[in-house]
Write a protein that holds these residues in place. Structure first.
Motif, PDB file in Angstrom:
ATOM      1  N   VAL A  35       0.871  -1.169   0.000  1.00  0.00           N
ATOM      2  CA  VAL A  35       0.000   0.000   0.000  1.00  0.00           C
ATOM      3  C   VAL A  35       0.909   1.220   0.000  1.00  0.00           C
ATOM      4  O   VAL A  35       2.073   1.146   0.391  1.00  0.00           O
ATOM      5  N   GLU A  36       0.337   2.318  -0.449  1.00  0.00           N
ATOM      6  CA  GLU A  36       1.091   3.565  -0.459  1.00  0.00           C
ATOM      7  C   GLU A  36       0.220   4.655   0.134  1.00  0.00           C
ATOM      8  O   GLU A  36      -0.968   4.756  -0.183  1.00  0.00           O
ATOM      9  N   ILE A  37       0.810   5.433   1.016  1.00  0.00           N
ATOM     10  CA  ILE A  37       0.131   6.576   1.597  1.00  0.00           C
ATOM     11  C   ILE A  37       1.151   7.685   1.785  1.00  0.00           C
ATOM     12  O   ILE A  37       2.298   7.415   2.172  1.00  0.00           O
ATOM     13  N   ALA A  38       0.755   8.895   1.442  1.00  0.00           N
ATOM     14  CA  ALA A  38       1.632  10.068   1.546  1.00  0.00           C
ATOM     15  C   ALA A  38       2.955   9.836   0.808  1.00  0.00           C
ATOM     16  O   ALA A  38       4.012  10.238   1.269  1.00  0.00           O
ATOM     17  N   ARG A  99     -11.016   4.273   0.527  1.00  0.00           N
ATOM     18  CA  ARG A  99      -9.624   4.242   0.988  1.00  0.00           C
ATOM     19  C   ARG A  99      -9.118   5.612   1.427  1.00  0.00           C
ATOM     20  O   ARG A  99      -7.939   5.944   1.298  1.00  0.00           O
ATOM     21  N   ARG A 100     -10.019   6.429   1.962  1.00  0.00           N
ATOM     22  CA  ARG A 100      -9.675   7.735   2.535  1.00  0.00           C
ATOM     23  C   ARG A 100      -9.497   7.574   4.044  1.00  0.00           C
ATOM     24  O   ARG A 100     -10.322   6.940   4.709  1.00  0.00           O
ATOM     25  N   LEU A 101      -8.459   8.161   4.583  1.00  0.00           N
ATOM     26  CA  LEU A 101      -8.183   8.090   6.014  1.00  0.00           C
ATOM     27  C   LEU A 101      -9.282   8.831   6.776  1.00  0.00           C
ATOM     28  O   LEU A 101      -9.532  10.007   6.523  1.00  0.00           O
ATOM     29  N   GLY A 135       4.701   5.854  15.237  1.00  0.00           N
ATOM     30  CA  GLY A 135       5.492   6.987  14.790  1.00  0.00           C
ATOM     31  C   GLY A 135       5.431   7.235  13.296  1.00  0.00           C
ATOM     32  O   GLY A 135       5.795   8.317  12.835  1.00  0.00           O
ATOM     33  N   GLU A 136       4.972   6.254  12.521  1.00  0.00           N
ATOM     34  CA  GLU A 136       4.910   6.428  11.066  1.00  0.00           C
ATOM     35  C   GLU A 136       3.895   7.499  10.663  1.00  0.00           C
ATOM     36  O   GLU A 136       4.157   8.294   9.771  1.00  0.00           O
ATOM     37  N   GLY A 141       3.162  12.829   8.434  1.00  0.00           N
ATOM     38  CA  GLY A 141       2.256  13.971   8.538  1.00  0.00           C
ATOM     39  C   GLY A 141       0.850  13.626   8.055  1.00  0.00           C
ATOM     40  O   GLY A 141       0.194  14.432   7.391  1.00  0.00           O
ATOM     41  N   LEU A 142       0.376  12.419   8.396  1.00  0.00           N
ATOM     42  CA  LEU A 142      -0.925  11.975   7.905  1.00  0.00           C
ATOM     43  C   LEU A 142      -2.052  12.837   8.464  1.00  0.00           C
ATOM     44  O   LEU A 142      -2.059  13.194   9.635  1.00  0.00           O
ATOM     45  N   ARG A 143      -2.991  13.132   7.575  1.00  0.00           N
ATOM     46  CA  ARG A 143      -4.186  13.896   7.918  1.00  0.00           C
ATOM     47  C   ARG A 143      -5.396  13.144   7.402  1.00  0.00           C
ATOM     48  O   ARG A 143      -5.335  12.499   6.353  1.00  0.00           O
ATOM     49  N   ASP A 144      -6.500  13.250   8.122  1.00  0.00           N
ATOM     50  CA  ASP A 144      -7.730  12.628   7.655  1.00  0.00           C
ATOM     51  C   ASP A 144      -8.040  13.124   6.255  1.00  0.00           C
ATOM     52  O   ASP A 144      -7.785  14.288   5.923  1.00  0.00           O
ATOM     53  N   GLY A 145      -8.555  12.232   5.431  1.00  0.00           N
ATOM     54  CA  GLY A 145      -8.866  12.553   4.042  1.00  0.00           C
ATOM     55  C   GLY A 145      -7.815  12.078   3.060  1.00  0.00           C
ATOM     56  O   GLY A 145      -8.088  11.970   1.861  1.00  0.00           O
TER      57      GLY A 145
END
Length: 158
Positions: A35-38, A99-101, A135-136, A141-145
């Motif tokens: 998976v990939e995020i940010a 697949r939105r946070l 810590g990931e 810098g994860l944000r909802d959305g």
């Protein structure tokens, strides 16, 4: 060109190396269980049935920095995860059908209290849950959305 020229001598070894690499889930060029995020890719184990979801990351002493576990539920609903028999601190990230946070539980500590471990619920309905090393989420810098992208070997739930 003879069989011992430098360009031919290493081809069998290179081919063997590439075949071995392609079979490993964490190999950059092989495998689609990621998976990939940010903009960051994680090799993942997929838990998509009740037994796998219940076992999760229990009894593990570590998880490589670029790995995680993806839980896929049958439908979007409020979710709550706990750390029963989990020995490593985790970030628990909840994603909706698209697949939105939608919710984050960061730096969740290990728990050895068995059924006395507290739940860590989502604040919105979720279908996918991604567990990463603690810590990931802060590091990225994860944000909802934010959207999670699946590798080709992970099927989006219907």
């Amino acid at each position: 060109m003879n069989a011992f020229s430098p360009s031919l001598r290493f081809r069998p070894a290179l081919l063997l190396l590439l075949l071995c690499c392609a079979s490993l889930p964490g190999c950059a060029s092989g495998g689609g269980l990621w998976v990939e995020i940010a903009g960051t890719r994680y090799a993942v184990e997929v838990a998509n049935d009740d037994a796998e979801r219940a076992r999760g990351l229990m009894f593990r002493d570590e998880m490589p920095a670029d790995h995680g576990m993806l839980f896929i539920h049958e439908s979007e609903a409020m979710q709550a995860y706990w750390m029963k028999n989990t020995r490593i601190a985790l970030d628990i990230l909840y994603f909706d059908d698209e697949r939105r946070l939608v919710s984050q539980q960061r730096d969740v500590p290990p728990c050895s209290l068995g059924n006395g471990c507290p739940p860590y619920p989502s604040s919105a309905p979720a279908r996918y849950v991604l567990e990463l090393n603690a810590g990931e989420a802060a590091r990225l810098g994860l944000r909802d959305g934010m959207e999670m992208v699946f590798g080709p070997d992970i099927q989006k739930a219907d």
